[in-house]
Design a protein around this motif. Structure first.
Motif, PDB file in Angstrom:
ATOM      1  N   UNK A 160       0.860  -1.180   0.000  1.00  0.00           N
ATOM      2  CA  UNK A 160       0.000   0.000   0.000  1.00  0.00           C
ATOM      3  C   UNK A 160       0.899   1.234   0.000  1.00  0.00           C
ATOM      4  N   UNK A 161       1.356   1.645  -1.184  1.00  0.00           N
ATOM      5  CA  UNK A 161       2.369   2.690  -1.287  1.00  0.00           C
ATOM      6  C   UNK A 161       1.824   4.073  -0.949  1.00  0.00           C
ATOM      7  N   UNK A 162       0.577   4.365  -1.309  1.00  0.00           N
ATOM      8  CA  UNK A 162       0.003   5.671  -0.966  1.00  0.00           C
ATOM      9  C   UNK A 162      -0.070   5.835   0.557  1.00  0.00           C
ATOM     10  N   UNK A 163      -0.474   4.776   1.216  1.00  0.00           N
ATOM     11  CA  UNK A 163      -0.542   4.792   2.679  1.00  0.00           C
ATOM     12  C   UNK A 163       0.856   4.958   3.266  1.00  0.00           C
ATOM     13  N   UNK A 164       1.831   4.281   2.671  1.00  0.00           N
ATOM     14  CA  UNK A 164       3.218   4.387   3.136  1.00  0.00           C
ATOM     15  C   UNK A 164       3.711   5.821   3.021  1.00  0.00           C
ATOM     16  N   UNK A 165       3.429   6.465   1.891  1.00  0.00           N
ATOM     17  CA  UNK A 165       3.874   7.842   1.686  1.00  0.00           C
ATOM     18  C   UNK A 165       3.253   8.780   2.719  1.00  0.00           C
ATOM     19  N   UNK A 166       1.996   8.553   3.049  1.00  0.00           N
ATOM     20  CA  UNK A 166       1.324   9.399   4.043  1.00  0.00           C
ATOM     21  C   UNK A 166       2.015   9.260   5.408  1.00  0.00           C
ATOM     22  N   UNK A 167       2.368   8.026   5.752  1.00  0.00           N
ATOM     23  CA  UNK A 167       3.041   7.812   7.041  1.00  0.00           C
ATOM     24  C   UNK A 167       4.448   8.406   7.041  1.00  0.00           C
ATOM     25  N   UNK A 168       5.150   8.284   5.926  1.00  0.00           N
ATOM     26  CA  UNK A 168       6.494   8.873   5.865  1.00  0.00           C
ATOM     27  C   UNK A 168       6.424  10.397   5.969  1.00  0.00           C
ATOM     28  N   UNK A 169       5.409  10.996   5.385  1.00  0.00           N
ATOM     29  CA  UNK A 169       5.244  12.449   5.513  1.00  0.00           C
ATOM     30  C   UNK A 169       5.027  12.822   6.989  1.00  0.00           C
ATOM     31  N   UNK A 170       4.217  12.027   7.694  1.00  0.00           N
ATOM     32  CA  UNK A 170       3.986  12.271   9.122  1.00  0.00           C
ATOM     33  C   UNK A 170       5.274  12.076   9.921  1.00  0.00           C
ATOM     34  N   UNK A 171       6.059  11.087   9.522  1.00  0.00           N
ATOM     35  CA  UNK A 171       7.331  10.834  10.202  1.00  0.00           C
ATOM     36  C   UNK A 171       8.299  11.999  10.001  1.00  0.00           C
ATOM     37  N   UNK A 172       8.346  12.525   8.775  1.00  0.00           N
ATOM     38  CA  UNK A 172       9.212  13.685   8.505  1.00  0.00           C
ATOM     39  C   UNK A 172       8.811  14.867   9.374  1.00  0.00           C
ATOM     40  N   UNK A 173       7.512  15.133   9.453  1.00  0.00           N
ATOM     41  CA  UNK A 173       7.028  16.265  10.244  1.00  0.00           C
ATOM     42  C   UNK A 173       7.343  16.065  11.723  1.00  0.00           C
ATOM     43  N   UNK A 174       7.150  14.849  12.210  1.00  0.00           N
ATOM     44  CA  UNK A 174       7.422  14.534  13.616  1.00  0.00           C
ATOM     45  C   UNK A 174       8.900  14.747  13.935  1.00  0.00           C
ATOM     46  N   UNK A 175       9.775  14.207  13.097  1.00  0.00           N
ATOM     47  CA  UNK A 175      11.216  14.282  13.357  1.00  0.00           C
ATOM     48  C   UNK A 175      11.748  15.712  13.242  1.00  0.00           C
ATOM     49  N   UNK A 176      11.245  16.463  12.272  1.00  0.00           N
ATOM     50  CA  UNK A 176      11.706  17.848  12.119  1.00  0.00           C
ATOM     51  C   UNK A 176      11.318  18.672  13.342  1.00  0.00           C
ATOM     52  N   UNK A 177      10.093  18.506  13.792  1.00  0.00           N
ATOM     53  CA  UNK A 177       9.616  19.252  14.950  1.00  0.00           C
ATOM     54  C   UNK A 177      10.369  18.847  16.214  1.00  0.00           C
ATOM     55  N   UNK A 178      10.612  17.545  16.369  1.00  0.00           N
ATOM     56  CA  UNK A 178      11.277  17.046  17.576  1.00  0.00           C
ATOM     57  C   UNK A 178      12.774  17.332  17.577  1.00  0.00           C
ATOM     58  N   UNK A 179      13.385  17.441  16.402  1.00  0.00           N
ATOM     59  CA  UNK A 179      14.831  17.599  16.335  1.00  0.00           C
ATOM     60  C   UNK A 179      15.566  16.279  16.413  1.00  0.00           C
ATOM     61  N   UNK A 180      14.875  15.188  16.052  1.00  0.00           N
ATOM     62  CA  UNK A 180      15.475  13.849  16.073  1.00  0.00           C
ATOM     63  C   UNK A 180      16.173  13.615  14.732  1.00  0.00           C
ATOM     64  N   UNK A 181      17.389  14.092  14.605  1.00  0.00           N
ATOM     65  CA  UNK A 181      18.075  14.128  13.318  1.00  0.00           C
ATOM     66  C   UNK A 181      18.442  12.740  12.773  1.00  0.00           C
ATOM     67  N   UNK A 182      18.970  11.821  13.576  1.00  0.00           N
ATOM     68  CA  UNK A 182      19.242  10.486  13.018  1.00  0.00           C
ATOM     69  C   UNK A 182      17.977   9.814  12.484  1.00  0.00           C
ATOM     70  N   UNK A 183      16.881   9.935  13.223  1.00  0.00           N
ATOM     71  CA  UNK A 183      15.624   9.342  12.772  1.00  0.00           C
ATOM     72  C   UNK A 183      15.122  10.040  11.514  1.00  0.00           C
ATOM     73  N   UNK A 184      15.320  11.343  11.426  1.00  0.00           N
ATOM     74  CA  UNK A 184      14.944  12.088  10.227  1.00  0.00           C
ATOM     75  C   UNK A 184      15.753  11.617   9.025  1.00  0.00           C
ATOM     76  N   UNK A 185      17.051  11.400   9.229  1.00  0.00           N
ATOM     77  CA  UNK A 185      17.911  10.933   8.135  1.00  0.00           C
ATOM     78  C   UNK A 185      17.440   9.576   7.621  1.00  0.00           C
ATOM     79  N   UNK A 186      17.056   8.677   8.543  1.00  0.00           N
ATOM     80  CA  UNK A 186      16.563   7.364   8.133  1.00  0.00           C
ATOM     81  C   UNK A 186      15.205   7.476   7.424  1.00  0.00           C
TER      82      UNK A 186
END
Length: 661
Positions: free
Chosen positions: A582-608
């Motif tokens: 389910x690639x569309x669903x995957x992309x939505x979750x990755x977008x949420x992950x990017x937003x979460x990591x940028x806001x939190x400042x979790x740089x290694x997790x953001x890089x992954x």
């Protein structure tokens, strides 16, 4: 003087002159060369001075003129002063800075040499005279000098018996506990028990009040000094004391023993909840004593029994009693237990609210467990929610607290969020430093080991990572209260390593560990989350669509949170969705992950997340995705290069090369 100094230095370099030998007459063998040098200096002194110094050597490294005057009754005060002055002039003794009429030997070897000149019989009788004289000199203040009196009565046991040895050992142990000198406390209580011929281990119930007091003291000292896997031994010791107090209906001491916070509730020690339940039958249901017991019982119910509602009720009753009695430390302790229970049930905001309330109410009279764990769960819960800036002051305050005063177990626990925080930011060297400090205190702490395993692999130090992994597996294989922690950490750490390195080693161990956690009779969501995370990563590793769908259903309820230093839940949901096709669903979750990591400042997790997201974009095979994928890879490469994440750098470079073809 020069020869002795050089000989002492040589001893030190050889490791033959250590702190444990200082002041112990039988512990250190003095080489003949050093003995001869000291002997030559002593031979230059008058017979009277040698006699005074010999007596002083039995008193200890330091000695008081008043005591020496009593012991040297055969000479006048003037003669004694002359002898002391002679020893000072000969550089054998010196004044203790800031103390009147108190002296110390210039070196323990001088004291040692003098003491060894005496026969055993003379030495024992001198100790007896010293003990009796000190007791008389101290008078009503003798308890304040219990360690000194316990030492001399112990050395004089063959002539003075055990009564006062045991009495002062018990007092000295209690004083050591009050000043966080846990190792000293352990020694004092053990000496008292041995003198009473009471076994240090086993299940034999205390025979009298003194024996029970010694066992209760020993249990408290053990809980502060032993490794986590031996906490069951400390609880067995405490149970021997509790059973006596309960049998003789000494309710006050039975409650004190039952409520003693031997370890955080997450360390599963069999029998604790049953002992607390029995203690509750000894007190009126709405009494102050019941509130103290309900406070700890609520924590145990919420974790050992995984009974969240039962825990809430018990903790609520405890808080109501604490408020009624005006007992602020009890309220703080209960709120701390509430924070622990909430965190163990993944109710992060609730955990923070309880922890912050405990911190706000604290007066400084709380027990160390309350002080440490209110900060611990506030920091950990905030990190899970991605609020690094709010977590930082709690982590640093806890670090300072455990370094000032804490048991070995709590101190090592305190370094867990202090280690996780810089790792989430990518400050690996800081994480290593704090990890080392925690592991120095507790080399087999599974939470520290789990974080260290991923840290080393993230930075390309796989060989070192395997060393820490083996230590983690050692804890998992060994029965004990921390085995559950180790199984949880192992189940998540191994698949995370495989994801980082691309090498699928030990996956069967991770799967078995996860199944062991999830099949346990009572497992809190906190531990289940680690196991589920590990199984989810295994499903991704194997491309198992059915398993991926199952774990997706569980993890979707925890979106917007971080799983320690393993993965954000949103990135993991993206990987599971990708595995499910389910690639569309995957992309939505990755977008949420990017937003979460940028806001939190979790740089290694953001890089992954940037790197993993590109796999979905590439797999979707949409021409419009190419530029976005390259942009994400550029961002991932820049961060992984800056942070020294070598395995991720290689992964990104390989993907960039493929996209350029």
């Amino acid at each position: 003087r020069f020869v002795m100094t050089e000989d002492i230095r040589l001893l030190s370099e050889r490791g033959e002159l250590t702190a444990e030998h200082i002041g112990t007459p039988d512990g250190l063998r003095i080489p003949e060369g050093v003995r001869e040098v000291i002997g030559q200096r002593l031979n230059r002194l008058s017979e009277q001075c040698n006699e005074v110094l010999t007596t002083a050597s039995i008193i200890g490294r330091e000695f008081d003129f008043r005591l020496l005057n009593v012991l040297c009754g055969g000479m006048s005060e003037d003669q004694l002063l002359q002898a002391v002055d002679e020893a000072v002039s000969g550089h054998l003794i010196e004044d203790v800075p800031g103390q009147i009429e108190r002296y110390q030997f210039n070196h323990a070897l001088i004291q040692q040499t003098l003491a060894e000149e005496l026969t055993t019989s003379r030495r024992v009788r001198l100790h007896a005279r010293i003990a009796e004289t000190l007791e008389e000199l101290y008078g009503a203040n003798a308890e304040a000098h219990a360690p000194e009196l316990a030492y001399h009565f112990a050395e004089a046991e063959s002539v003075k018996g055990t009564e006062k040895l045991v009495h002062y050992s018990l007092l000295a142990g209690d004083r050591a506990l009050a000043t966080y000198a846990y190792e000293d406390a352990l020694t004092h209580f053990e000496k008292g028990l041995v003198a009473r011929e009471i076994t240090l281990s086993g299940t034999e119930v205390a025979s009298d009040e003194e024996a029970a007091a010694l066992l209760f003291g020993l249990a408290r000292a053990q809980s502060a000094t032993v490794e986590a896997h031996r906490l069951g031994e400390a609880f067995a010791t405490l149970s021997r004391a509790f059973e006596y107090f309960a049998e003789v209906e000494n309710v006050a001491l039975a409650v004190a023993a039952a409520e003693f916070p031997m370890a955080p509730p997450a360390y599963l020690i069999p029998g604790v909840s049953q002992l607390l339940a029995r203690a509750l039958t000894l007190v009126p249901a709405d009494s102050h004593e019941a509130g103290r017991l309900l406070s700890r019982y609520g924590g145990i119910l919420g974790i050992a029994e995984c009974d969240y509602e039962g825990a809430r009720q018990a903790l609520g009753r405890a808080i109501a009693i604490a408020k009624r009695e005006g007992d602020v430390p009890l309220e703080v302790q209960t709120l701390t237990y509430a924070a622990i229970v909430s965190g163990q049930h993944l109710r992060w905001q609730e955990s923070v609210d309880n922890g912050l309330r405990a911190i706000e109410l604290a007066t400084g009279d709380e027990n160390t467990l309350s002080e440490v764990l209110s900060r611990w769960w506030s920091a950990v819960s905030l990190l899970r929610m991605g609020d690094l800036d709010a977590a930082r002051p709690h982590a640093l305050a806890m670090r300072d607290l455990v370094e000032r005063r804490s048991s070995r177990l709590l101190a090592s626990i305190g370094f867990v969020p202090v280690t996780s925080l810089p790792c989430l930011e990518g400050h690996w060297n800081v994480g290593r430093e704090y990890s080392d400090r925690g592991l120095d205190l507790s080399p087999l702490n599974p939470q520290l080991l789990g974080a260290r395993v991923t840290l080393e692999h993230e930075t390309g130090e796989s060989a070192q990572g395997e060393v820490f992994l083996e230590r983690l597996l050692e804890v998992m294989r060994r029965a004990g209260p921390d085995q559950f922690f180790a199984s949880g950490m192992t189940s998540a750490a191994i698949p995370a390593i495989a994801r980082i390195t691309g090498v699928p080693d030990h996956l069967e161990i991770a799967e078995a560990a996860a199944e062991a956690v999830l099949s346990a009779q009572s497992v809190t969501p906190f531990f289940a989350m680690y196991a589920k995370t590990g199984l989810a990563l295994l499903a991704v590793q194997k491309g198992d669509q059915s398993a991926a769908a199952e774990h997706y259903g569980y993890l979707q309820w925890h979106r917007g949170t971080m799983i320690a230093t393993v993965s954000s839940v949103d990135r993991l949901l993206g990987l599971l969705s990708q595995t499910m096709g389910n690639l569309d669903q995957a992309m939505a979750h990755f977008e949420e992950a990017l937003a979460f990591c940028r806001k939190a400042g979790y740089r290694p997790e953001l890089a992954w997340t940037c790197c993993d997201y590109t796999d979905t974009l590439i797999q979707q095979d949409n021409l419009g995705n190419h530029d976005k994928a390259m942009s994400l890879l550029d961002e991932s490469l820049a961060m992984s290069t800056e942070l020294g994440m070598h395995p991720l750098m290689e992964r990104v470079l390989a993907r960039q090369e493929n996209l350029k073809r």
